[in-house]
Write an enzyme that holds these catalytic residues in place. Structure first.
Site, PDB file in Angstrom:
ATOM      1  N   ILE A1230       9.782  -1.426  -1.818  1.00 51.08           N
ATOM      2  CA  ILE A1230      10.104  -0.135  -2.171  1.00 51.08           C
ATOM      3  C   ILE A1230       8.673   0.499  -2.432  1.00 51.08           C
ATOM      4  CG2 ILE A1230      12.020  -0.445  -3.853  1.00 51.08           C
ATOM      5  CD1 ILE A1230       9.319  -0.908  -5.867  1.00 51.08           C
ATOM      6  N   ALA A1234      -1.830  -1.147   3.571  1.00 49.04           N
ATOM      7  CA  ALA A1234      -2.961  -2.445   4.400  1.00 49.04           C
ATOM      8  C   ALA A1234      -2.885  -4.129   4.262  1.00 49.04           C
ATOM      9  CB  ALA A1234      -3.989  -1.746   4.639  1.00 49.04           C
ATOM     10  N   SER A1236      -0.601  -5.306   0.775  1.00 47.32           N
ATOM     11  CA  SER A1236      -0.023  -5.581   0.438  1.00 47.32           C
ATOM     12  C   SER A1236       2.036  -4.749   0.339  1.00 47.32           C
ATOM     13  CB  SER A1236      -0.990  -4.849  -0.998  1.00 47.32           C
ATOM     14  OG  SER A1236      -0.728  -4.028  -0.958  1.00 47.32           O
ATOM     15  N   SER A1237       2.327  -5.531  -0.198  1.00 50.37           N
ATOM     16  CA  SER A1237       3.462  -4.924  -0.361  1.00 50.37           C
ATOM     17  C   SER A1237       3.992  -4.999  -1.402  1.00 50.37           C
ATOM     18  CB  SER A1237       4.311  -5.620   0.454  1.00 50.37           C
ATOM     19  OG  SER A1237       4.401  -6.133   1.736  1.00 50.37           O
ATOM     20  N   CYS A1238       4.946  -4.056  -1.768  1.00 50.91           N
ATOM     21  CA  CYS A1238       5.969  -3.570  -3.910  1.00 50.91           C
ATOM     22  C   CYS A1238       6.935  -4.144  -3.121  1.00 50.91           C
ATOM     23  CB  CYS A1238       5.304  -2.664  -3.670  1.00 50.91           C
ATOM     24  SG  CYS A1238       5.843  -2.140  -6.120  1.00 50.91           S
ATOM     25  N   LYS A1253       3.869  -6.903  -7.152  1.00 51.36           N
ATOM     26  CA  LYS A1253       3.164  -6.295  -5.716  1.00 51.36           C
ATOM     27  C   LYS A1253       2.388  -7.438  -4.847  1.00 51.36           C
ATOM     28  CE  LYS A1253      -1.585  -3.568  -4.936  1.00 51.36           C
ATOM     29  NZ  LYS A1253      -2.049  -2.246  -5.569  1.00 51.36           N
ATOM     30  N   ASP A1350      -7.570   7.011  -6.516  1.00 53.25           N
ATOM     31  CA  ASP A1350      -6.793   7.816  -5.512  1.00 53.25           C
ATOM     32  C   ASP A1350      -5.234   8.345  -6.630  1.00 53.25           C
ATOM     33  OD1 ASP A1350      -5.341   7.058  -3.922  1.00 53.25           O
ATOM     34  OD2 ASP A1350      -4.324   5.358  -4.046  1.00 53.25           O
TER      35      ASP A1350
END
Length: 1493
Positions: A1230, A1234, A1236-1238, A1253, A1350
């Site tokens: 989802i 750079a 990391s992936s969720c 995460k 952010d």
């Protein structure tokens, strides 16, 4: 054939076409000469040949076109075509073969474009060649001379395209010719050339680099000789686009180009398309502009100014930005390279930007980049590369470091400086030049200058002064002192004594100040070093003293040192203010030390003489005398400083000098008065300053001086047991006012003195008015002296009545009339004023006398004045001889009284009773008693007056008067013990009021004050404060609110309240009462009468008598009596009251409460709204529990799985395994970052849906990996401690193999950005709901010292209902260094999405919580428009977007369809200045969020 071709060109319809076309410019043989010599003959010949030879000409024309196509494909001959016509013999006009003629025509086609022929052309050929050259000259001259520029421009544009065929004719708009031309272009030109041509045509004219030429114009020969084809020849041959061709009579260097600034070189931008058969891409064009906007003289002056400016390179704060400092530590400017702007706001090419370009980047003054408004990226990169290479070259010098380390161990600093200089002199000249430049100020270092060395690092030398500025910068940033070049720790501690030390801590600096008799250089040097250690003026440098003040400043330098005195003349007001602060410190310390040595009879170096002086009770002239004299001389100059803060610092220095200066004898008083006289004269001029704060402060300062030893400027006040006698109080100030009679044309001095006189008469009436009796009879002055003081002041005012300056004249008339109104109690004095006016011969005599007589009519003494002065003088003398009895004062509840009798027409009839109606009709505003202080430095007693009737506005209407009545309770004689209770609250001064009407604020303040007073000292039903004031007539110019008139009932109550006993001074029957009263009694009398109305005033009040003399003098300066709300006083600005001397001002508190009721009510509503908002968000669903992710208290939240290597200490070891694909399952992706992936995930044991995460922490180097691990730990631990309904919650975290797994709660709605892309923009109600929740979450973060950094739609998650918003992704969040808003460690970091980032973040400046508030405004725009701000989706280059935001002068556009409330929230969030953005907590109080409840 050539003639026919030229004929066809002639008939085309262009003016001068026979000369402008290539065929007409020079045909073959005689045909060309014929056409060049006479256009009519050529036209006639063309007409004769046209009918018979049309077909033959068309065939010849086609052959020529084909030949040109072939000539383009091959390399053309470099020399023969150019000189074929000149070298071939003359040929007849009808040549049998067309080739020579065509070749000649082809050669002639180059000549008009190439400009004038070479000077040697005529010598290389015969006479006929000369004729051909003349023909070509005539053909080339006609476009420039006879033909207008608009007609020549199309031809120039066609011939300028160098990639087209060289021999291509200037064809007409025939269809077949146009078609052939387009085909030729398409076949002979590469595709990239088409694009480049289109871009160049759109861009406009380009700047061509001029070819170096010689004086003989031989560059044309060189061009012809070099086989460069069209590349070199074409750059000089075609005229620039849109410009006229050069005239052939000028030299070859006189080409028509844009004039350049001196010394600025142009870079060539035209490409070389054909060179040795090679096709090369075009070069990058440099930035536009490049011309100095100033004249050559101004340009040179600015460059020289920059090269001498005292500016310093502090640090590089961003990728393309520098922090530049000045001598003052507060003067810092941010310079941004690329956009070429500076934070100083002084426009383009400010001194700070030029400093960076000339001294930091070391550009030459002739470099075109110096004057460009913007630089391109490659130019910026080139500048920074050269800058960094220069700095790194200074650090990398191991051999020199080794040598100098040995030298530093064996020699002192002086030997070190000389050895380093000799060592560096052996290196190459460029590096040596670099070594001899200070890296902070970027100027050369001389041996005679004070230098310091980086001992533990790079061994580079720096200016001692520059290093002190750098040390101050490090201290302000709370950083250790390091070398600005190599960043190594600085060993020396010479630069860290920046804290102010007390006189006890640093007596050496004080002793240095106290020795003016030995001005040798070593003493001065040690003195300056000691002063640097206490107040650090070193970073201000040595300031230049103007030549006009050098003689005056010489004694100052002997006492205070060159550095301090030089800073007093600085152009920077910050420097002057700091110098005065240090002067105050040094003077007070010197005087305190001298006084301590003398009073303590201590021995020591000069103890004998000091002790002798102390025994005789005098101060030490050898120590304190010179200091006081020099200080007074300095203050007489600096008190005229126009800057308010500098002026305040000067007055603080004056106070510091006086309170530590003892004055025991009359001789010392006279000397001190003489020294203070110039200072007081300067302050008197400031009393009429245009700045209201300055004028108010100046008047208050002189009034404090008038209070003598009871004021803040008491002489020797801070000296224990000083026993000083002061400088004279009011008498001394009067001598200053009247001593130097100001010239009539110097209106500033006159107006300042008159403003002070006005306040003196109001503040100290007992000093001037004979009828006011003081309780302290032993200290009171005789009434004759007061009478003389009053007449001297009024004489001074009378002299200025006719002044040409309108304000001076008005104020003089007002003072005179108000004083006359006050002395109506003594008719003899009033009569004297009338006599003085008669003798003045004033042009305002008639009007002034009419007003004086009107005042006399009001108090019923007009007949006394009319009877003559002689009848009243005797009575006046008796009145002056009377002594105020003391027995009545002892029994009085008030400190003293002012009595006046009501006189009848013959001063014999006296009434002892009056009705309450009569009293109400005769109340007067002057019947006010006020406290004061005497000349003998004792507080003045209060004043009681009885009301008297008078008309305040003396015009045609007798009803146009305003009366202000302040009733007060009357206490019996038995209440004498209440006197100390009243007097203990009293300040030192009493302020009777200004004659014009009081301001509404003043009236409100007095109303509150007397309400409180009455409630304390009487029953509440006896008296009530009453304002009696009637409205002026409609013709009056006075526009002020007037209170309503009281009802008779309230006045009768007032009369009843005054029936108790009161003390009156009835010294003589000839003295007049205010308006009524007993007249025949003498001595003390206790008169409980109905008509006795008086107004005791509480001691702390400041009153304005609401007396309006006339509209013509009523509109005077309000500065002489400022309103109570904005009054600037000496105590508020200069004096610092100690806690034991501070007084409780209940009146002020009441006034504040009265003024802030509305504000407090609004704030209470806002706080209530905020509390409701927080309460609404306090409840949230319980977080699902995953057993394997739970940790005990005190354990780290990160759980390390068993198969993870033990390389990450500090984590909790897993008691139960929780591994991927075993205890939890990973679902669809989802999100992607750079590193990391969720993913969506599910807990196998409980079925809980989660978001995981996964972040890999493995990096290339161990140091980088450690940084990543530390950042991840910080993020995880931060999220573990957060618990708020609008913050995403974490279920737990594990470390498995090479990944960190962060398990957070599942938000089924997805992100705001996802919903926007799927459903479009939100309705405004949804935007408001989400914005409020976003502000709640940010407020929680900011209260915990966390900034998110952010905030954007992709990081705002929505739950399954669409109602709850939570802030996610704390990867960019950081904890603030402190609870302050600014965080220095965040400068230069570019994190988060660019379109949502605040400008200060992109500029590399310091930022804090306000950057999140900016992102909230950007999120509002995104939710309302379904696209990010700044049209970010249209910017493919992120650097361009960064530049756009960082250099923006306005906020991003806000959607017009938003309601005013939400639009206001967005505007507040998007303030360009961070300090202007409200905190998130304050934004939650906005009404747009309250209306939805």
């Amino acid at each position: 054939m050539a003639a026919a071709a030229g004929d066809r060109a002639s008939s085309s319809g262009f003016p001068g076409a026979a000369a402008a076309s290539p065929e007409a410019g020079g045909g073959g043989g005689g045909g060309g000469a014929l056409q060049g010599s006479g256009a009519p003959a050529a036209g006639a010949a063309g007409l004769l040949r046209e009918p018979g030879s049309a077909g033959r000409e068309r065939a010849d024309w086609r052959r020529r076109q084909l030949r040109k196509v072939r000539s383009v494909e091959l390399d053309q001959l470099p020399e023969q075509p150019l000189f074929l016509a000149a070298a071939s013999p003359p040929c007849p006009s009808t040549s049998p073969s067309p080739e020579p003629a065509d070749a000649a025509a082809g050669a002639s086609r180059f000549q008009p474009a190439a400009g004038p022929p070479p000077p040697g052309a005529a010598s290389r050929c015969g006479s006929h060649s000369a004729e051909l050259a003349a023909a070509r000259d005539s053909g080339a001259r006609s476009p420039a001379g006879a033909e207008p520029p608009s007609a020549a421009a199309p031809s120039g544009r066609e011939m300028e395209n160098k990639e087209t065929l060289k021999g291509l004719h200037k064809m007409e708009d025939r269809p077949e010719e146009r078609m052939i031309r387009e085909k030729l272009k398409a076949t002979c030109m590469p595709a990239w050339k088409h694009e480049w041509l289109e871009r160049r045509n759109r861009r406009g004219p380009v700047v061509v680099k001029p070819i170096p030429i010689k004086g003989d114009g031989s560059e044309v020969n060189n061009l012809a000789a070099e086989p460069q084809g069209e590349g070199q020849a074409g750059s000089a041959a075609p005229a620039p686009k849109g410009r006229r061709s050069p005239s052939p009579g000028s030299s070859p260097s006189g080409r028509s180009v844009k004039p350049e600034s001196p010394g600025v070189r142009r870079k060539r931008v035209s490409p070389v398309p054909f060179q040795s058969g090679r096709i090369t891409p075009p070069r990058r064009a440099p930035s536009p502009d490049g011309f100095s906007p100033y004249s050559p003289e101004e340009t040179s002056r600015r460059v020289n100014k920059v090269m001498r400016a005292r500016l310093y390179l502090l640090q590089q704060i961003g990728p393309n930005s520098f922090l530049i400092g000045g001598d003052s530590p507060d003067n810092k400017y941010r310079v941004f390279i690329g956009p070429q702007n500076c934070s100083c706001g002084r426009g383009a090419f400010c001194i700070h930007l030029l400093f960076v370009m000339l001294r930091v980047f070391q550009l030459e003054p002739s470099d075109p980049m110096l004057w460009r408004k913007t630089l391109k990226n490659f130019e910026v990169e080139s500048l920074f590369q050269k800058y960094h290479s220069r700095r790194s070259s200074r650090i990398k010098a191991p051999s020199r470091n080794t040598i100098q380390k040995f030298v530093s161990r064996m020699s002192n600093s002086h030997t070190l400086s000389s050895s380093s200089t000799s060592t560096s002199s052996s290196e190459n000249s460029i590096k040596d030049e670099e070594e001899q430049m200070c890296p902070i100020c970027l100027l050369g270092m001389l041996d005679e200058e004070s230098l310091t060395v980086c001992e533990d690092g790079c061994r580079n030398k720096l200016h001692h002064h520059c290093m002190s500025i750098w040390a101050e910068e490090c201290r302000r940033n709370r950083e250790p002192l390091i070398c600005p070049l190599c960043r190594s720790k600085w060993r020396s501690h010479d630069f860290y004594s920046h804290e102010l030390s007390s006189p006890v801590e640093s007596p050496a600096s004080l002793r240095a100040v106290q020795q003016p008799s030995s001005p040798q250089q070593p003493v001065a040097g040690s003195q300056r070093r000691n002063q640097e250690s206490s107040f650090n003026l070193t970073h201000f440098g040595t300031q230049q003293i103007p030549s006009a003040y050098k003689d005056l400043a010489e004694p100052w330098i002997q006492v205070f040192g060159m550095e301090l005195v030089g800073c007093l003349f600085s152009r920077n007001w910050n420097v002057r203010e700091m110098a005065l602060r240090r002067l105050s410190h040094d003077v007070s310390g010197a005087l305190l030390l001298a006084n301590g040595e003398s009073t303590g009879n201590s021995g020591g170096g000069s103890g004998g003489s000091l002790s002798a002086g102390a025994a005789s009770g005098s101060s030490q002239p050898s120590i304190s005398g010179d200091v006081v004299e020099a200080c007074c001389s300095v203050l007489s100059i600096v008190c005229a400083d126009p800057v308010y803060k500098v002026y305040v610092a000067a007055l603080k220095t004056l106070r510091a000098m006086l309170v530590y200066t003892p004055c025991h004898s009359l001789a010392e008083r006279i000397k001190l008065q003489r020294l203070l006289r110039p200072v007081v004269d300067t302050i008197l001029v400031k009393c009429a300053d245009a700045n209201s704060r300055t004028s108010q402060l100046s008047i208050s300062t002189v009034l404090e001086l008038c209070k003598g030893q009871a004021g803040e400027l008491a002489v020797g006040r801070e000296i224990l047991k000083a026993g000083s006698i002061g400088v004279g109080g009011v008498d001394y100030v009067l001598s200053c006012i009247l001593g130097n009679q100001a010239e009539s044309n110097n209106w500033q001095e006159l107006l300042g003195r008159l403003c002070l006189i006005d306040r003196l008469l109001l503040e100290f009436p007992a000093e001037f008015y004979p009828h006011i009796v003081s309780t302290d009879v032993s200290q009171a002055e005789p009434v004759e002296i007061r009478y003389k003081k009053l007449l001297s002041l009024l004489t001074f005012a009378l002299q200025s009545i006719d002044n040409s300056h309108s304000m001076v004249g008005k104020l003089s008339r007002r003072i005179y009339l108000s004083s006359a109104r006050m002395v109506t109690a003594v008719p003899a004095v009033f009569s004297k004023l009338v006599t003085m006016l008669n003798a003045s011969g004033s042009t305002h005599f008639t009007r002034m006398r009419r007003r004086l007589m009107a005042i006399a009519d009001e108090v019923e003494i007009a007949e006394v004045i009319q009877l003559g002065v002689e009848d009243t003088v005797d009575g006046h003398q008796d009145s002056l001889q009377a002594v105020a009895p003391t027995s009545c004062l002892e029994n009085s509840s008030l400190e003293h009284t002012v009595h006046r009798e009501k006189t009848g027409k013959g001063l014999s009839a006296t009434r002892l009773s009056a009705s309450s109606e009569d009293i109400s009709d005769r109340l007067a505003g002057v019947s006010v008693g006020l406290p004061s202080s005497t000349t003998t430095e004792q507080p003045k007693p209060a004043v009681q007056t009885k009301g008297r009737p008078h008309s305040q506005c003396l015009n045609s209407s007798p009803l146009s008067h305003a009366q202000l009545m302040f009733p007060a309770p009357s206490a019996p004689c038995s209440s004498a013990p209440s006197v100390p209770d009243i007097s203990k609250h009293r300040p030192q001064a009493f302020v009777p009021c200004k004659i014009p009407s009081a301001s509404p604020q003043t009236q409100r303040k007095f109303s509150l004050q007397f309400q409180r007073n009455c409630s304390e000292h009487r029953d509440s039903d006896q008296l009530s404060p009453v304002f009696t004031q009637s409205r002026p007539p409609p013709s009056s110019n006075i526009h002020r609110p007037k209170p309503s008139r009281p009802v008779p009932g309230s006045t009768s109550k007032l009369g009843d309240a005054t029936k108790s006993s009161m003390t009156l001074d009835l010294g003589s029957a000839s003295r007049c009462d205010d308006s009524f009263g007993g007249g025949g009694n003498s001595g003390n009398a206790v008169i409980p009468s109905d008509e006795t109305v008086f107004t005791p005033v509480e001691d702390k009040c400041r009153l304005d008598v609401n007396t309006e003399l006339n509209s013509s003098i009523e509109d005077l300066l309000e500065a002489s009596m400022p309103s109570s709300d904005t009054t600037v006083t000496f105590k508020s600005e200069v004096a610092v009251l100690s806690p034991e001397k501070a007084e409780n001002d209940d009146t002020y508190k009441d006034d504040v409460n009265h003024n802030q009721k509305c504000k407090e009510k609004m704030e209470a509503e806002e706080e209530e709204a905020l509390a409701i908002a927080m309460a609404m968000s306090a409840s949230q669903d319980a977080l699902p529990i995953v057993p394997q992710l739970q940790v005990e208290n005190g354990e780290d939240i990160i759980i390390i799985q068993q198969d993870t290597p033990e390389t990450l200490p500090g984590h909790t070891k897993a008691k139960q395994p929780y591994r991927e694909d075993a205890e939890w399952l990973k679902g669809q992706q989802i999100g992607l970052g750079a590193f990391s992936s969720c993913y969506q995930a599910q807990d196998v044991g409980t079925g809980t849906l989660m978001a995981v995460k996964q972040v890999t922490y493995v990096r290339n180097t161990s140091s980088e990996q450690e940084e990543v691990v530390e950042a991840l730990r910080e993020e995880i631990r931060m999220m573990g401690h957060l618990n708020h309904p609008n913050i995403i919650r974490m279920l737990g975290a594990t470390c498995e193999k090479s990944n960190y797994n962060l398990f957070i709660e599942w938000m089924a709605g997805g992100s705001v950005a996802h919903l926007l892309s799927k459903y479009g923009a939100f309705k405004e109600s949804v935007v408001i709901n989400y914005t409020e929740q976003l502000l709640r979450g940010l407020s929680y973060l900011h209260e915990n010292q966390i900034i998110h950094r952010d905030v954007k739609g992709a990081n705002l998650l929505i739950d399954s209902t669409g109602q709850r918003l939570r802030i996610a992704d704390f990867g960019a969040a950081a904890r603030l260094a402190s609870k302050g808003t600014g965080a220095g460690e965040f400068q230069g970091q570019l994190l988060g999405t660019i379109a949502f980032m605040a400008p200060e973040v992109l500029r590399g400046q310091q930022y804090g919580r306000s950057c999140d508030v900016w992102s909230v405004g950007c999120a509002i725009i995104e939710m309302a428009c379904a696209k990010p701000p700044w049209n970010a989706e249209k910017h493919s280059n992120h650097l361009a977007l960064i530049f756009k935001i960082a250099s923006a002068t306005t906020a991003p556009s806000i959607p017009s369809h938003l309601s005013p409330g939400l639009r206001d929230v967005a505007v507040r969030c998007l303030e360009l200045q961070p300090q202007d953005r409200p905190p998130s907590r304050e934004l939650l109080k906005h009404p747009v969020f309250r209306t939805t409840w």
